[in-house]
Design a protein around this motif. Structure first.
Motif, PDB file in Angstrom:
ATOM      1  N   GLY B  46      22.227   1.779  10.758  1.00 21.97           N
ATOM      2  CA  GLY B  46      22.374   1.853   9.307  1.00 21.97           C
ATOM      3  C   GLY B  46      21.219   1.227   8.554  1.00 21.97           C
ATOM      4  N   GLY B  47      20.414   0.464   9.234  1.00 22.86           N
ATOM      5  CA  GLY B  47      19.290  -0.189   8.553  1.00 22.86           C
ATOM      6  C   GLY B  47      19.273  -1.658   8.916  1.00 22.86           C
ATOM      7  N   LEU B  48      18.570  -2.442   8.112  1.00 28.05           N
ATOM      8  CA  LEU B  48      18.528  -3.879   8.356  1.00 28.05           C
ATOM      9  C   LEU B  48      19.763  -4.508   7.716  1.00 28.05           C
ATOM     10  N   ALA B  49      20.489  -5.301   8.494  1.00 29.83           N
ATOM     11  CA  ALA B  49      21.749  -5.843   8.009  1.00 29.83           C
ATOM     12  C   ALA B  49      21.507  -6.774   6.831  1.00 29.83           C
ATOM     13  N   ALA B  50      22.313  -6.611   5.783  1.00 26.21           N
ATOM     14  CA  ALA B  50      22.209  -7.509   4.624  1.00 26.21           C
ATOM     15  C   ALA B  50      22.905  -8.822   4.952  1.00 26.21           C
ATOM     16  N   GLY B  51      22.484  -9.875   4.274  1.00 25.82           N
ATOM     17  CA  GLY B  51      23.097 -11.180   4.506  1.00 25.82           C
ATOM     18  C   GLY B  51      22.634 -11.814   5.799  1.00 25.82           C
ATOM     19  N   ARG B  52      21.516 -11.372   6.341  1.00 28.19           N
ATOM     20  CA  ARG B  52      20.970 -11.934   7.574  1.00 28.19           C
ATOM     21  C   ARG B  52      19.493 -12.294   7.353  1.00 28.19           C
ATOM     22  N   ILE B  53      18.917 -12.947   8.361  1.00 33.08           N
ATOM     23  CA  ILE B  53      17.491 -13.250   8.320  1.00 33.08           C
ATOM     24  C   ILE B  53      16.755 -12.196   9.131  1.00 33.08           C
ATOM     25  N   HIS B  54      15.684 -11.669   8.564  1.00 34.06           N
ATOM     26  CA  HIS B  54      14.822 -10.744   9.295  1.00 34.06           C
ATOM     27  C   HIS B  54      13.409 -11.291   9.238  1.00 34.06           C
ATOM     28  N   GLU B  55      12.775 -11.354  10.412  1.00 28.21           N
ATOM     29  CA  GLU B  55      11.422 -11.903  10.458  1.00 28.21           C
ATOM     30  C   GLU B  55      10.424 -10.769  10.594  1.00 28.21           C
ATOM     31  N   PHE B  56       9.351 -10.846   9.817  1.00 27.06           N
ATOM     32  CA  PHE B  56       8.256  -9.873   9.914  1.00 27.06           C
ATOM     33  C   PHE B  56       6.990 -10.630  10.271  1.00 27.06           C
ATOM     34  N   PHE B  57       6.455 -10.371  11.443  1.00 26.37           N
ATOM     35  CA  PHE B  57       5.201 -10.996  11.840  1.00 26.37           C
ATOM     36  C   PHE B  57       4.070 -10.020  11.563  1.00 26.37           C
ATOM     37  N   ALA B  58       3.062 -10.492  10.866  1.00 22.11           N
ATOM     38  CA  ALA B  58       1.873  -9.665  10.697  1.00 22.11           C
ATOM     39  C   ALA B  58       1.140  -9.671  12.031  1.00 22.11           C
ATOM     40  N   ALA B  59       0.796  -8.467  12.543  1.00 23.66           N
ATOM     41  CA  ALA B  59       0.153  -8.382  13.844  1.00 23.66           C
ATOM     42  C   ALA B  59      -1.169  -9.137  13.845  1.00 23.66           C
ATOM     43  N   ASP B  60      -1.800  -9.185  12.688  1.00 25.00           N
ATOM     44  CA  ASP B  60      -3.081  -9.859  12.530  1.00 25.00           C
ATOM     45  C   ASP B  60      -3.070 -10.413  11.104  1.00 25.00           C
ATOM     46  N   PRO B  61      -3.760 -11.519  10.838  1.00 28.02           N
ATOM     47  CA  PRO B  61      -3.775 -11.991   9.448  1.00 28.02           C
ATOM     48  C   PRO B  61      -4.216 -10.914   8.458  1.00 28.02           C
ATOM     49  N   LEU B  62      -5.016  -9.948   8.930  1.00 27.86           N
ATOM     50  CA  LEU B  62      -5.456  -8.886   8.028  1.00 27.86           C
ATOM     51  C   LEU B  62      -4.329  -7.921   7.684  1.00 27.86           C
ATOM     52  N   ASP B  63      -3.226  -7.986   8.450  1.00 32.27           N
ATOM     53  CA  ASP B  63      -2.094  -7.105   8.176  1.00 32.27           C
ATOM     54  C   ASP B  63      -1.094  -7.741   7.226  1.00 32.27           C
ATOM     55  N   ALA B  64      -1.477  -8.869   6.624  1.00 28.91           N
ATOM     56  CA  ALA B  64      -0.538  -9.599   5.753  1.00 28.91           C
ATOM     57  C   ALA B  64      -0.003  -8.708   4.645  1.00 28.91           C
ATOM     58  N   ALA B  65      -0.897  -7.939   4.018  1.00 29.16           N
ATOM     59  CA  ALA B  65      -0.459  -7.119   2.887  1.00 29.16           C
ATOM     60  C   ALA B  65       0.519  -6.049   3.357  1.00 29.16           C
ATOM     61  N   SER B  66       0.302  -5.499   4.551  1.00 30.11           N
ATOM     62  CA  SER B  66       1.213  -4.473   5.056  1.00 30.11           C
ATOM     63  C   SER B  66       2.596  -5.050   5.299  1.00 30.11           C
ATOM     64  N   ALA B  67       2.639  -6.222   5.955  1.00 35.95           N
ATOM     65  CA  ALA B  67       3.938  -6.836   6.240  1.00 35.95           C
ATOM     66  C   ALA B  67       4.655  -7.171   4.945  1.00 35.95           C
ATOM     67  N   ALA B  68       3.909  -7.727   3.972  1.00 32.63           N
ATOM     68  CA  ALA B  68       4.520  -8.124   2.703  1.00 32.63           C
ATOM     69  C   ALA B  68       5.036  -6.897   1.964  1.00 32.63           C
ATOM     70  N   ALA B  69       4.215  -5.837   1.935  1.00 30.04           N
ATOM     71  CA  ALA B  69       4.629  -4.644   1.202  1.00 30.04           C
ATOM     72  C   ALA B  69       5.836  -4.007   1.866  1.00 30.04           C
ATOM     73  N   PHE B  70       5.905  -4.023   3.213  1.00 32.90           N
ATOM     74  CA  PHE B  70       7.047  -3.431   3.897  1.00 32.90           C
ATOM     75  C   PHE B  70       8.335  -4.158   3.495  1.00 32.90           C
ATOM     76  N   ALA B  71       8.273  -5.501   3.479  1.00 35.53           N
ATOM     77  CA  ALA B  71       9.455  -6.275   3.086  1.00 35.53           C
ATOM     78  C   ALA B  71       9.832  -5.991   1.635  1.00 35.53           C
ATOM     79  N   ALA B  72       8.814  -5.961   0.754  1.00 35.00           N
ATOM     80  CA  ALA B  72       9.101  -5.749  -0.665  1.00 35.00           C
ATOM     81  C   ALA B  72       9.716  -4.368  -0.885  1.00 35.00           C
ATOM     82  N   LEU B  73       9.183  -3.357  -0.173  1.00 33.44           N
ATOM     83  CA  LEU B  73       9.679  -2.000  -0.382  1.00 33.44           C
ATOM     84  C   LEU B  73      11.110  -1.860   0.130  1.00 33.44           C
TER      85      LEU B  73
END
Lengths: 449, 262
Positions: B46-73
């Motif tokens: 169904g997707g990412l469960a609400a009311g839980r913690i989900h961790e997003f690791f940027a594969a590289d510091p240069l991927d920070a914007a991608s990880a952040a944008a994925f979470a925001a979207l």
């Protein structure tokens, strides 16, 4: 007298450098403490305070009782008090600063004051004395017009103010708040927790006053008066008008925890006052019967709490600004000050994002290999890593805002949206065209998702 | 007025008690933050469960914007009014860049829903996160951290997880320049930028993300996804619509070592 002279005469002399800022701060603290007598306290720098005690003196057993109380507190602080009462602020000030010979009543005492109380320049004062006009009474007997003609209207106004013919308005240090509640204690409270309980009672009282007027508070100020005459004020702010006791008390508790120097009760608090200086309309809230929570309110309360703990500038909202310069296109405002949300420009359908997710401010310099004069970047070096450009789009040319600059100049920026071979997307720009500048520098301005 | 509202509140509490004892109420955590990509959501139930913690690791510091944008979207997807809390330390702007609202608007998110919170250090960051997850209002709370974050140990994680579960608030933990370590997160992802679909004249296309599911409490981990964000549909989709010829596997191997040093 020179310092060396003074030291030679009194060998045990203690020398303290003059610190006007500390003096002013001390006077301000005493003025804060004097708010226990009346809300209208004005500073008379560098060493005086003017209190409007009209309608307040009877609370302390008349004027004599009030002076006795103030003198007792000043004595505890190791200070000497000189005071006078007068029908107007200027008259009281003149009487306190220039002790007059004894007189049957206030009006007579004022007329016996020397002309120096007018605080004219030295030459004018000497001229008055030479003319035989030694006291205010002598001057008051003369026509006012001749005084104004000789010494200026300032002198005439000062004289009329002291005599009470012209109003002498007071400029209070803190404007009286629209809603306030206070409590005095016969026996001082020796610690902070009971004081906070009293504050909660006061907040309940203030909430009642606000509810009657259909208002809520945006700022709350609690003042803890110590029995030695000093006072400490703690203020909290909210983003939305509030009159809920628990919410405000939680903010005060948060503020107390965040204080670097906790409130020192000293010999105890003998009075606590809660003032609500900013009111805004707040209707009677209707609870939902089905028990639905108002979700927006939760986050506002959280924002207030975090702003109280971390500092009001640390909790922010973003607002659009009307400019083409990318780093100026958004304003970060404290959440408490943010205006009503405005619409952001709608992106064009079918286009990829043209603005980055993260922006570097200031932009970071990079080394770029690109065709001269305005070719796209082929490869660039940023943070010691080399990136080969696979895809690019540009230039998007953004000119400097020449209409805001005095010299009508400024470098044009050529922006490129590029993607390197690893698939990461960057926003690069060349600062200046080749005909504007000999060797324009390249910068990275942002990271796309 | 006050009396009547307090008796109303009392009645409301009684009704709530009766309702709770009668029928089992719908639990907050049975909601999902869906991506809009059918197979991705179905694989995660169904997707990412609400009311839980989900961790997003940027594969590289240069991927920070991608990880952040994925979470925001994920959090802002599908509109609504609920605010998004974004917590970061004061030095994050210098390290990763400042949050740029026009960029979020270009991705289809509403920057007016964003509430930025800056803290002095990582300890204050976790304290603020604790308050944020206990607040029932927001669409999600995102905690952006740079580096190892030693203050986020198992105790701190469990405290956050309990708060999130009670209030039903989802917490996205963005970990940049950090190695995955055991934690209480419901899912743990590695996010990297993926090459986009080329538009005409060699222009970069819509943002694409490489996702690797490192851990999932409710099922097997190790799945890889490549998703592209479609702003106009407000959904993630498969990137290979145009039959793009993108090398999938050896991407990381080809990466120059210098990028990791940055």
């Amino acid at each position: 007298m020179a310092l060396a002279d003074a030291r030679a005469r009194v060998p045990a002399l203690t020398v303290v450098p003059h610190d006007p800022a500390a003096d002013a701060a001390w006077l301000d603290r005493i003025a804060q403490g004097c708010a226990r007598y009346t809300p209208l306290v004005a500073l008379d720098a560098p060493d005086g305070l003017i209190l409007d005690i009209a309608g307040a003196a009877h609370l302390f057993g008349g004027e004599a009782g009030l002076v006795a109380d103030a003198a007792m507190r000043c004595d505890r602080l190791g200070m000497t008090l000189r005071h006078a009462f007068g029908p107007t602020a200027d008259a009281a000030r003149a009487l306190a600063r220039h002790p007059a010979p004894p007189a049957p009543d206030e009006a007579a005492a004022i007329r016996r004051l020397p002309v120096a109380v007018l605080e004219l320049d030295e030459e004018a004062t000497r001229a008055l004395v030479r003319a035989g006009l030694k006291t205010i009474g002598d001057l008051a007997n003369r026509p006012m017009a001749s005084l104004a003609a000789r010494f200026g209207t300032g002198a005439a106004t000062a004289l009329r103010r002291i005599l009470g013919d012209a109003p002498s308005p007071l400029d209070p240090r803190v404007a009286p708040p629209p809603v306030a509640a206070e409590r005095r204690f016969a026996e001082p409270l020796a610690s902070t927790p009971p004081a906070m309980e009293v504050l909660a009672d006061l907040m309940d009282e203030a909430a009642g006053q606000m509810a009657e007027r259909g208002k809520g508070g945006r700022a709350f100020r609690a003042t803890f008066f110590r029995s030695d005459g000093l006072a400490r004020t703690i203020a909290v702010e909210t983003g939305q008008p509030v009159r809920d006791v628990a919410t405000v008390m939680r903010l005060f508790a948060e503020r107390l925890d965040a204080l670097r120097d906790p409130i020192d009760p000293g010999f105890g608090f003998d009075m606590i006052r809660l003032a609500v200086p900013r009111l805004e309309a707040l209707g009677v809230s209707q609870l939902k019967l089905e028990g639905g929570a108002v979700r927006r309110g939760d986050v506002d309360a959280l924002a207030d709490r975090l702003a109280t703990r971390l500092g009001r500038g640390r909790v922010r909202r973003l607002c659009p600004a009307d400019t083409h310069i990318p780093e100026q296109a958004q304003l970060e405002l404290p959440a408490a000050d943010a205006p009503r949300p405005e619409r952001w420009p709608e992106p064009e359908a079918g286009e990829p994002p043209l603005r980055p997710f993260y922006l570097f401010d200031p932009p970071q310099p990079i080394e770029v290999i690109a065709e001269v004069p305005d070719g796209p970047p082929q490869r660039f070096r940023w943070r010691r890593a080399l990136h080969a450009v696979r895809l690019y789009e540009g230039p998007e040319r953004i000119a400097a805002e020449w209409w805001r600059r005095r010299d009508n100049k400024g470098l044009t920026r050529d922006y490129y949206r590029v993607e390197d071979v690893q698939g990461r997307r960057y926003w690069l720009f060349r600062h200046g065209l080749y005909d504007e500048k000999a060797d324009p520098r390249w910068y990275i301005h942002g990271l796309f998702a | 007025m006050r009396e009547s509202s307090s008796s109303l509140a009392g009645l409301r509490r009684r009704v709530a008690r009766i309702a709770a004892s009668g029928a089992p109420s719908v639990r907050q955590s049975e909601r999902w933050l869906a991506s809009g990509h059918d197979r991705f959501d179905a694989a995660l139930g169904g997707g990412l469960a609400a009311g839980r913690i989900h961790e997003f690791f940027a594969a590289d510091p240069l991927d920070a914007a991608s990880a952040a944008a994925f979470a925001a979207l994920l959090a802002l997807r599908g509109g609504g009014e609920a605010p998004l809390l974004w917590l970061r330390t004061a030095d994050a702007g210098r390290k990763a860049g400042h949050f740029y609202a026009p960029g979020l608007a270009e991705l289809g998110g509403d920057p007016n829903r964003l509430l930025l919170v800056e803290t002095g250090d990582a300890k204050a960051l976790l304290a603020a996160a604790n308050d944020a997850v206990r607040c029932a209002g927001p669409a999600a709370a995102v905690v952006e951290s740079h580096g190892r974050l030693p203050a986020f140990d198992l105790t701190a994680g469990r405290r956050l997880a309990l708060g999130a579960r009670e209030a039903g608030t989802t917490l996205f933990l963005l970990r940049i320049a950090a190695e995955p370590v055991p934690s209480v997160a419901e899912t743990r992802w590695q996010v990297a930028a993926a090459p986009s679909r080329e538009l005409e004249a060699r222009a970069p296309g819509a943002p694409a993300f490489d996702l690797l599911l490192l851990r999932w409490r409710a099922g097997p981990a190790g799945a890889r996804w490549r998703l592209e964000w479609n702003r106009d549909d407000q959904a993630f989709r498969d990137p290979a619509l145009s039959g793009a010829l993108l090398p999938l596997a050896p991407r990381r191997a080809l990466e120059p070592r210098g990028a990791a040093a940055a």
